[in-house]
Design a protein around this motif. Structure first.
Motif, short mmCIF file in Angstrom:
data_model
loop_
_atom_site.label_atom_id
_atom_site.label_comp_id
_atom_site.label_asym_id
_atom_site.label_seq_id
_atom_site.Cartn_x
_atom_site.Cartn_y
_atom_site.Cartn_z
N ASN A 118 0.81 -1.23 0.00
CA ASN A 118 0.00 0.00 0.00
C ASN A 118 0.84 1.27 0.00
O ASN A 118 0.30 2.36 -0.11
N HIS A 119 2.13 1.13 0.16
CA HIS A 119 2.98 2.32 0.22
C HIS A 119 3.59 2.69 -1.13
O HIS A 119 4.33 3.65 -1.22
N GLN B 137 -2.07 9.53 -10.38
CA GLN B 137 -2.09 8.31 -9.58
C GLN B 137 -3.32 7.45 -9.87
O GLN B 137 -4.43 7.94 -10.00
N SER C 295 3.54 9.20 -1.55
CA SER C 295 3.81 7.77 -1.37
C SER C 295 5.26 7.57 -0.97
O SER C 295 6.11 8.41 -1.25
N THR D 171 -7.43 2.24 4.36
CA THR D 171 -8.34 2.18 3.21
C THR D 171 -9.79 2.07 3.69
O THR D 171 -10.04 1.85 4.88
N GLY E 19 -6.61 -0.12 -1.59
CA GLY E 19 -5.28 0.40 -1.82
C GLY E 19 -4.45 -0.41 -2.79
O GLY E 19 -3.30 -0.10 -3.03
N PRO F 81 -3.22 6.38 10.60
CA PRO F 81 -2.44 6.08 9.39
C PRO F 81 -1.21 5.23 9.72
O PRO F 81 -0.76 5.22 10.87
N GLY G 242 2.94 4.09 -4.68
CA GLY G 242 1.96 4.76 -5.53
C GLY G 242 2.21 4.40 -6.98
O GLY G 242 3.37 4.30 -7.40
N SER H 266 7.27 5.37 -5.75
CA SER H 266 6.33 5.60 -6.84
C SER H 266 6.76 4.87 -8.09
O SER H 266 7.93 4.86 -8.45
N ARG I 212 0.48 5.96 4.90
CA ARG I 212 -0.63 5.61 4.05
C ARG I 212 -1.89 5.68 4.89
O ARG I 212 -1.88 5.33 6.08
#
Lengths: 679, 372
Positions: free
Chosen positions: A113-114, A123, A164, A459, A130, A475, A116, A167, A456
């Motif tokens: 999830n980290h 994005q 993020s 979700t 996520g 988070p 992007g 990426s 992150r």
């Protein structure tokens, strides 16, 4: 461990060897008689391996970057973006196997999830869970795939680009025309898994400053492949069932430049897929009947104004509409089969500004707004909506030998629900700082480092999923410290190009969002519980060679070391390697170009891992390594050009699992043909 | 080219570390011998869904050795081992029956050796009970391919041939069964269709193998245990929100609910005149699981005590999951499933609740079967 040491020793000795063989400079004068042919080869080399752009990209970047582009990308034995990303260092692909299987990426053990994922600069979101399935994105019309740790080394970009821990940028093909008016390419691939994959690309020059492109692809496969499980006594080979996929993709774009040289772009994307979910292979149950349907649509537009020498601005806007349906015929409710439908919508708007204070000093400020909504036909569903505002400020100081980039991102989140309880509002300010230094004027060596703190958000599933969601989640934070260097050299003698990139890093993940059990196996609860600490090394060595005048050889080798341990207080697995992260992994690619022929060999290695938290024998997962080969030949005459491609993957037919009980295919092959017209 | 060769050599050097396929052997831990207790017990570890990590442990009372993960070594030829999610284990005659829920099978082993002698295929099977030389297995599965058949069934199986003899449709997602005087009682949960849970116990006449009635109890029923007085203790899971878990008593003479104990009950074990109960409930206030224990006097149907194990250990147990009592000396076994993804622990307490020993088991240690 022995192998790992041997490997490191080998890499080191190889580096020394290569360094010793450096003799002549790039611009060394040549004998007149040989200069011409040398130059033409040089040009060819530059074209084929895009040495220059590689050097530029990696030397300019103050954050570690890896990329695959153009020809190199197309020759990669890969069908999807996910297949190609496996070759990057510092990356673990979670692959559930087969063409339709979910493929997500975990960068430097921070958790998937980290990372992007950006498509043409914007994005790709999934507010529900996520997850971005990289298996969905075909390489057919992909121009470049880049992975940036921390973020793209650029301050003039949307605030989301700072949001993020790592990426991935997917850049689809942008039409570029010379004298011709249009370009059409049709391609077809077929092979194992009953694959039938035709694609078309049509690029048209509409006027001097406007062009359009359309790309369409149909992927149909029964997804069947053999897999094998054995413990030395039992030895069972079976065929993967219910792994079929039928997917359509259509993309259309308009690209333009205004008289004042500002650029604009509008892009529409549509994807529709129906697939079987083959599930885990467990004792006595080798196939299942679950199915999934996806429909993704987005429309995005971009405008970048470069009119003023001091002030530039950049607009991005996007609307996305995603639909997912999950059907489970083994789960019969009073209303029939379990049939969950999820509808997501997103509106995104970004305005980025850059002001040049001095030749060596830029400042930038970006403001993004994002709206997400999720509907689902679930029992006790909250129907959440999320409003998100992001503001980033950043500055870039660049001198001859030193570049410094720093800034901060302010994130504001408001969650609203129609039913039950909302997670409320959150505000966070997160900083980042990166710098690079070129210590020697003559040597192309750059030392760089970065620090980044980012998080992150939980979700919608983490917060609101019936029976599981927990609205009081915080988070999940990551902190990254990286120190590394890039060194590159181009020369007239072998190796004509060499680049070495090494990064050491220390990461922490705190308040990790994990599922913890409650009353029974069907009742879990999301909690901020885990803490992870990662010590890692990413190393990559890229070289190009020319032999016998006509042969160009590119060889790349990458290595990843990740000591990623759980340091949750009082955990039974305290200081043990986290699941599915091997201590050692790596890849090697050898690419040979001779006239119109191209041969590619690629190798991936993933060391031993554990399928669950405790590092004990029952959780041990074997290392795996695959050898892939491909051969392609190009043709061209006048307005036509063509290419034939033959691939054999997993040549030694190794049966392995990336994710426990989700078998990967053994040896498989693919053939492809494409023909292009330009006029 | 030389360097490329080096690269290739590195690659080949790399390729060397895959081990030959092998069996993950058992592990032994010396605990505490107590030869007065009989042979020992089997413990079935459920393993997390999709992991295929159901495993079998054996504790030998005589030697005091706890053997972890014994199935694979004894039965190396079983493809993909014991299977996915072990949900129940029972000994009947000289055979051991392990119900492997997500592997759609009941594994039949020799009770004394744990050697595999057969397998009964039943989709989504949950629990097993026995009477008159027959095994009865409850299953969530409806009619395959029919979306309008949410009801589960109970299958009658010949314990000699392992053939399914008869099937009877009961409520939705049937769970545990109890057999009293030729009547089979099965607790229906209806867990697949919240909030439309089942709230009944189905009564099946074993002679005709027909459902003869349903007893209305409460929503989302799970365990059902008989006592020595012709009564059944039935647990209700509640809806995890407003309706709490509870424990009810059915009188099999009248087939009516006679009592409600008004305590949360996730699991229950009846030994003689004592019923041991625990419960885990999620608290939205503290964001923590709240566990509770209770000891019930069976003939009186009264709660005697709110804990039956020592306080200090009680706090250590994160998720009590398996529960059993030794009929010979009254030792109480409570397992801790922890976070479900790390190996759990078996704790043994004497009848006064003092801890005798603890040992690490497999993932989600859950179901006990005592070897006579």
């Amino acid at each position: 461990m022995k192998n790992h040491q041997a490997f490191v020793a080998n890499v080191l000795s190889m580096m020394l060897l290569l360094a010793a063989s450096q003799r002549s400079a790039f611009a060394q004068k040549q004998n007149d008689s040989t200069r011409h042919s040398q130059d033409s080869i040089k040009i060819r080399v530059l074209e084929e391996v895009t040495v220059r752009s590689k050097m530029l990209l990696q030397n300019k970047s103050v954050t570690p970057v890896q990329s695959l582009k153009g020809e190199a990308l197309q020759n990669m034995n890969s069908l999807s973006v996910a297949d190609a990303i496996r070759y990057f260092s510092g990356v673990q692909l979670k692959d559930y196997g087969g063409i339709g299987g979910l493929k997500t990426v975990d960068t430097r053990s921070l958790g998937s999830n980290h990372t992007g994922v950006f498509y043409d600069g914007v994005q790709l979101g999934n507010a529900q869970n996520g997850q971005v399935d990289l298996g969905k994105f075909s390489l057919d019309n992909m121009e470049e795939i880049s992975l940036y740790n921390a973020q793209r080394s650029e301050i003039f970009q949307p605030a989301k680009a700072f949001a993020s821990a790592a990426s991935i940028y997917l850049q689809s093909r942008t039409p570029e025309f010379g004298k011709e008016k249009y370009r059409v390419k049709t391609a077809i691939k077929t092979g194992s898994f009953g694959l039938f994959d035709p694609a078309v690309l049509w690029e048209q020059k509409i006027s001097r400053n406007i062009s359009s492109s359309f790309s369409g692809e149909w992927i149909n496969a029964n997804g069947k492949y053999k897999f094998r499980y054995t413990n030395g006594t039992y030895d069972t080979t079976a065929v993967r069932e219910n792994a079929d996929i039928n997917a359509w993709r259509a993309e259309a774009g308009l690209y333009g430049m205004l008289k004042d040289s500002s650029k604009w772009r509008v892009k529409g994307y549509f994807y529709d897929a129906s697939r079987g979910l083959p599930g885990a292979v467990v004792a006595n149950k080798f196939s299942r009947g679950q199915r999934q349907w996806d429909r993704n649509f987005f429309l995005q537009a971009f405008y970048c104004n470069n009119v003023n020498k001091r002030f530039n601005y950049l607009f991005n806007v996007k609307y996305a509409n995603d639909y997912m349906r999950y059907l489970d015929p083994d789960f019969v409710t009073t209303a029939g089969y379990l049939d969950n439908r999820y509808k997501q919508q997103e509106i995104y708007f970004s305005f980025a500004n850059q002001y040049k204070i001095a030749k060596w000093w830029n400042v930038a400020m970006s403001g993004d707004f994002q709206w997400n909504k999720l509907d689902a036909n679930l029992y006790r569903f909250a129907y959440p909506t999320r409003y998100q505002g992001l503001v980033s400020v950043a500055t870039d100081l660049h001198f001859n030998n030193v570049v410094v980039q720093g800034g901060a991102l302010q994130t504001m989140v408001w969650d609203k629900v129609e039913e039950y309880e909302s997670a409320g509002n959150k505000q966070k300010l997160t900083p980042f700082l990166s710098a690079s230094w070129k210590p020697f004027a003559k040597s192309n060596l750059r030392v760089r480092g970065f620090y980044k703190s980012i998080f992150r958000l939980p979700t919608f599933n983490d917060l609101y999923y019936t029976f599981i969601g927990n609205t009081s989640l915080r988070p999940e934070y990551t902190k990254q410290y990286d120190l590394g260097f890039t060194w590159s050299k181009a020369a007239n003698t072998n190796p004509v190009f060499i680049q070495l990139q090494v990064d050491g890093y220390y990461n922490t993940v705190t308040d990790k969002i994990v599922a913890v059990p409650t009353t029974n196996l069907y009742r879990w609860m999301m909690l901020n519980l885990g803490k992870v600490e990662v010590h890692g090394i990413d190393a990559s060595l890229e070289t190009s060679w020319k032999c016998f005048q006509q042969l160009v050889v590119n060889a790349t080798i990458k290595y990843t070391y990740q000591h990623a341990v759980d340091i949750t207080p009082d955990a039974d697995n305290y200081n043990q390697q986290i699941p599915y992260v091997p201590l050692n992994s790596g890849s090697a690619i050898v690419n040979m170009l001779w006239k119109t022929w191209c041969f590619n060999y690629s190798f991936i290695y993933s060391g031993e891992r554990y399928s669950q938290k405790m590092n004990i024998p029952v959780n041990y997962v074997q290392p795996w390594y695959t050898h892939d080969l491909s051969l392609s030949k190009k043709f061209s005459c006048k307005h036509f050009n063509g290419k034939l491609l033959l691939e054999v993957n997993n040549v030694f037919n190794q049966y392995y699992d990336v994710v426990l009980n989700f078998p990967m295919p053994g040896r498989y092959w693919r053939v492809g043909a494409e023909i292009g017209i330009r006029n | 080219m030389k360097k490329i060769l080096i690269v290739l050599l590195v690659v080949i050097g790399f390729s060397n570390c895959r081990k030959d396929p092998s069996i993950v052997g058992h592990e032994e831990v010396e605990v505490q011998p107590d030869s007065m207790l009989g042979s020992g017990f089997y413990l079935l570890n459920e393993g997390n869904m999709g992991m295929n990590k159901a495993s079998l442990d054996f504790y030998d009372f005589r030697t005091g050795v706890y053997k972890r993960n014994i199935y694979n070594e004894i039965n190396p030829a079983a493809t993909k081992e014991l299977g996915d999610v072990g949900n129940d284990i029972q000994i009947y005659g000289a055979k051991l029956y392990a119900v492997i829920n997500m592997s759609d099978k009941v594994e039949v082993l020799q009770a004394y050796t744990a050697k595999r002698i057969g397998q009964i295929n039943i989709p989504n099977c949950r629990y097993v009970a026995f009477a008159n030389g027959k095994a009865y297995v409850s299953s969530y599965a409806g009619i395959v391919g029919d979306p309008n058949a949410p009801e589960g069934f109970v299958a009658e199986i010949d314990t000699a041939s392992f053939q399914i003899l008869r099937k009877v449709t009961v409520g939705r997602q049937p769970e545990e069964m109890a057999i009293v005087k030729n009547k089979l009682y099965v607790a229906n949960s209806g867990g697949y269709s919240p909030p439309n849970y089942e709230r009944t116990v189905s009564v099946v006449d074993l002679a005709t193998f027909k459902e003869i009635k349903r007893i209305d109890v409460a929503i989302n029923l799970h365990h059902i245990k008989k006592d020595n007085y012709g009564n059944l203790f039935v647990t209700s899971r509640g809806d995890y929100y407003d309706i709490h878990s509870n424990l009810f008593v059915i009188d099999t003479q009248t087939d009516k609910v006679t009592d409600s104990l008004n305590i949360a009950a996730e699991n229950i074990y009846i030994q003689g005149d004592s019923a041991y109960v625990y419960s885990v409930e999620w608290s939205y206030i503290s964001n923590k699981n709240v566990t509770s224990y209770a000891l019930i006097n069976v003939p009186e149907k009264q709660i005697i005590s709110k804990n039956f194990i020592a306080d200090s250990i009680q706090k250590q147990i994160k998720i009590p999951y398996g529960l059993a009592v030794n009929g010979t000396n009254g030792d109480i076994y409570v397992t801790d499933a922890k976070d479900y993804v790390t190996p759990g622990t078996v704790h043994c307490f004497d009848r006064a609740g003092r801890r005798r020993w603890s040992v690490t088991a497999g993932d989600i240690p859950a179901h006990f079967a005592f070897l006579p």
